[in-house]
Structures are given as structure tokens and as C-alpha cells.
Scaffold this motif. Structure first.
Motif, PDB file in Angstrom:
ATOM      1  N   ARG A  85       0.835  -1.203   0.000  1.00 47.15           N
ATOM      2  CA  ARG A  85       0.000   0.000   0.000  1.00 47.15           C
ATOM      3  C   ARG A  85       0.872   1.256   0.000  1.00 47.15           C
ATOM      4  O   ARG A  85       1.996   1.232   0.502  1.00 47.15           O
ATOM      5  CB  ARG A  85      -0.919   0.009   1.221  1.00 47.15           C
ATOM      6  N   LEU A  86       0.339   2.324  -0.529  1.00 49.05           N
ATOM      7  CA  LEU A  86       1.065   3.590  -0.585  1.00 49.05           C
ATOM      8  C   LEU A  86       1.482   4.048   0.811  1.00 49.05           C
ATOM      9  O   LEU A  86       2.583   4.573   0.989  1.00 49.05           O
ATOM     10  CB  LEU A  86       0.226   4.663  -1.273  1.00 49.05           C
ATOM     11  N   VAL A  87       0.642   3.829   1.815  1.00 48.98           N
ATOM     12  CA  VAL A  87       0.978   4.247   3.182  1.00 48.98           C
ATOM     13  C   VAL A  87       2.170   3.460   3.735  1.00 48.98           C
ATOM     14  O   VAL A  87       2.768   3.875   4.728  1.00 48.98           O
ATOM     15  CB  VAL A  87      -0.228   4.117   4.150  1.00 48.98           C
ATOM     16  N   ASP A  88       2.519   2.348   3.104  1.00 50.05           N
ATOM     17  CA  ASP A  88       3.649   1.527   3.542  1.00 50.05           C
ATOM     18  C   ASP A  88       4.922   1.802   2.745  1.00 50.05           C
ATOM     19  O   ASP A  88       5.865   1.013   2.773  1.00 50.05           O
ATOM     20  CB  ASP A  88       3.288   0.040   3.440  1.00 50.05           C
ATOM     21  N   GLN A  89       4.966   2.920   2.064  1.00 51.21           N
ATOM     22  CA  GLN A  89       6.096   3.271   1.214  1.00 51.21           C
ATOM     23  C   GLN A  89       7.415   3.287   1.986  1.00 51.21           C
ATOM     24  O   GLN A  89       8.428   2.774   1.505  1.00 51.21           O
ATOM     25  CB  GLN A  89       5.831   4.639   0.583  1.00 51.21           C
ATOM     26  N   GLU A  90       7.432   3.837   3.193  1.00 46.11           N
ATOM     27  CA  GLU A  90       8.652   3.858   4.004  1.00 46.11           C
ATOM     28  C   GLU A  90       9.091   2.450   4.374  1.00 46.11           C
ATOM     29  O   GLU A  90      10.287   2.157   4.396  1.00 46.11           O
ATOM     30  CB  GLU A  90       8.464   4.705   5.269  1.00 46.11           C
ATOM     31  N   ARG A  91       8.130   1.574   4.666  1.00 51.49           N
ATOM     32  CA  ARG A  91       8.471   0.191   4.985  1.00 51.49           C
ATOM     33  C   ARG A  91       9.117  -0.491   3.785  1.00 51.49           C
ATOM     34  O   ARG A  91      10.070  -1.255   3.928  1.00 51.49           O
ATOM     35  CB  ARG A  91       7.228  -0.591   5.431  1.00 51.49           C
ATOM     36  N   VAL A  92       8.621  -0.196   2.588  1.00 54.36           N
ATOM     37  CA  VAL A  92       9.194  -0.772   1.374  1.00 54.36           C
ATOM     38  C   VAL A  92      10.632  -0.280   1.203  1.00 54.36           C
ATOM     39  O   VAL A  92      11.528  -1.069   0.879  1.00 54.36           O
ATOM     40  CB  VAL A  92       8.333  -0.450   0.135  1.00 54.36           C
ATOM     41  N   LEU A  93      10.873   0.989   1.426  1.00 56.38           N
ATOM     42  CA  LEU A  93      12.233   1.526   1.319  1.00 56.38           C
ATOM     43  C   LEU A  93      13.172   0.862   2.327  1.00 56.38           C
ATOM     44  O   LEU A  93      14.305   0.518   1.986  1.00 56.38           O
ATOM     45  CB  LEU A  93      12.226   3.037   1.522  1.00 56.38           C
ATOM     46  N   LYS A  94      12.715   0.686   3.549  1.00 58.30           N
ATOM     47  CA  LYS A  94      13.534  -0.001   4.554  1.00 58.30           C
ATOM     48  C   LYS A  94      13.797  -1.442   4.132  1.00 58.30           C
ATOM     49  O   LYS A  94      14.898  -1.960   4.315  1.00 58.30           O
ATOM     50  CB  LYS A  94      12.836   0.024   5.918  1.00 58.30           C
ATOM     51  N   PHE A  95      12.791  -2.086   3.569  1.00 57.90           N
ATOM     52  CA  PHE A  95      12.928  -3.462   3.102  1.00 57.90           C
ATOM     53  C   PHE A  95      13.993  -3.538   2.001  1.00 57.90           C
ATOM     54  O   PHE A  95      14.831  -4.434   2.008  1.00 57.90           O
ATOM     55  CB  PHE A  95      11.579  -3.968   2.577  1.00 57.90           C
ATOM     56  N   ILE A  96      13.953  -2.593   1.060  1.00 64.81           N
ATOM     57  CA  ILE A  96      14.932  -2.542  -0.033  1.00 64.81           C
ATOM     58  C   ILE A  96      16.348  -2.473   0.551  1.00 64.81           C
ATOM     59  O   ILE A  96      17.244  -3.201   0.115  1.00 64.81           O
ATOM     60  CB  ILE A  96      14.669  -1.332  -0.955  1.00 64.81           C
ATOM     61  N   LYS A  97      16.537  -1.629   1.538  1.00 68.49           N
ATOM     62  CA  LYS A  97      17.857  -1.468   2.150  1.00 68.49           C
ATOM     63  C   LYS A  97      18.252  -2.699   2.954  1.00 68.49           C
ATOM     64  O   LYS A  97      19.378  -3.186   2.849  1.00 68.49           O
ATOM     65  CB  LYS A  97      17.879  -0.221   3.024  1.00 68.49           C
ATOM     66  N   ASN A  98      17.341  -3.209   3.764  1.00 71.43           N
ATOM     67  CA  ASN A  98      17.648  -4.360   4.618  1.00 71.43           C
ATOM     68  C   ASN A  98      17.940  -5.623   3.819  1.00 71.43           C
ATOM     69  O   ASN A  98      18.746  -6.452   4.234  1.00 71.43           O
ATOM     70  CB  ASN A  98      16.511  -4.635   5.597  1.00 71.43           C
TER      71      ASN A  98
END
Length: 161
Positions: A85-98
Motif C-alpha cells: 500500500r502507498l501508506v507503507d512506502q517507508e516500509r518498502v524503502l527499509k525493506f529494499i535497504k535491509n
């Protein structure tokens, strides 16, 4: 010798940071369709996934290994399409880095019209993920519904490069 090792470690760290995204592009179905069209001179691997999908997360290391293998091939491109979801955009970015995702990741923010665009990608797609679609010269050449092994992914790419 210690200085050389330290410089090498610093260089590798910088390369990893450079390879990772600092922001994520948010697109609609039509924008994703245009993006696929822009890559029509390449063998394009488009993987639909989400951070909350266990099979998706499980297969991503295979995708990164294969993406690294073909990174210097100008006829190859991998695109990871997050259905978070769009509201989870920051979580996706953290996931990309992790998870050290080096392939390009975009966020498809078009959930309300999902029943429309899913069938436009593949008439047999029931909406489950992960799904991977392979394109060559702008034409869909293979559809994989479900998790892919590294071997299956690499074999499919090799057949269409």
C-alpha cells in the motif's frame, strides 16, 4: 596492507549504498505499462511482489543473484513491482535497504483497479503473488504464477536473451 583492506571495504560499502534506492517511484497501471513499453529493446523481467508475502520475500535473493549476474548486459532489465500500500512506502524503502535489493523497485499504487489491470497483464492471473512476467522486444514471452527458483529464473532468462 590494513589500509588497502580498509579502502576496499569502504569502496564496497559505497557501491552497496549507491546501488540501493533512496526513494521509490509510485506509478499507476498505465504508467507501468508505458515503462514496460520503454524497455522493449530488452529482455525484461517484471516481478510482482509485496513485503508481506512470504513466498515473495523467499524468492527475492534468487532474483538479486540473477540480477547481479546480468547487470552488465545491456539487453537485460529487472523491475520489481511492489504491491504494498502507498501508506507503507517507508516500509518498502527499509525493506529494499535491509534486503540489499539492487534491481529497480517501483510501487504500483492502483489497488482499487486491480481487477481491471491484472487481466490485462495475464488473463490467467488470479491476483495471487508472487508473479513474474518475462518480456522480449515488448512482447510477453513467459508468465510464471508463484515462487521461482534461481534455476527456473535463470533458465527462462537464458532462453529469451
Amino acid at each position: 596492507m590494513k589500509k588497502i583492506v580498509a579502502l576496499l571495504m569502504l569502496f564496497l560499502f559505497c557501491m552497496i549504498l549507491k546501488a540501493q534506492q533512496n526513494q521509490i517511484e509510485v506509478v499507476t497501471y498505465e504508467e507501468l505499462e508505458k515503462r514496460i513499453e520503454q524497455e522493449k529493446s530488452k529482455t525484461l523481467v517484471v516481478n510482482f511482489w509485496a513485503t508481506t508475502c512470504a513466498p515473495c520475500v523467499k524468492e527475492l535473493p534468487h532474483f538479486m543473484e540473477v540480477n547481479e549476474k546480468y547487470a552488465d548486459n545491456p539487453n537485460f532489465k529487472m523491475l520489481l513491482v511492489s504491491l504494498d500500500r502507498l501508506v507503507d512506502q517507508e516500509r518498502v524503502l527499509k525493506f529494499i535497504k535491509n534486503k540489499n535489493l539492487t534491481a529497480e523497485v517501483i510501487l504500483l499504487d492502483d489497488i482499487k483497479r486491480m481487477n481491471t489491470w491484472i487481466s490485462r497483464f495475464e488473463k490467467n492471473w488470479d491476483g495471487n503473488i508472487p508473479v513474474t512476467i518475462f518480456y522480449k522486444n515488448g512482447d510477453k514471452v513467459y508468465f510464471n504464477d508463484g515462487e521461482m527458483s534461481r534455476q527456473d529464473l535463470e533458465t527462462t532468462i537464458t532462453e529469451h536473451l
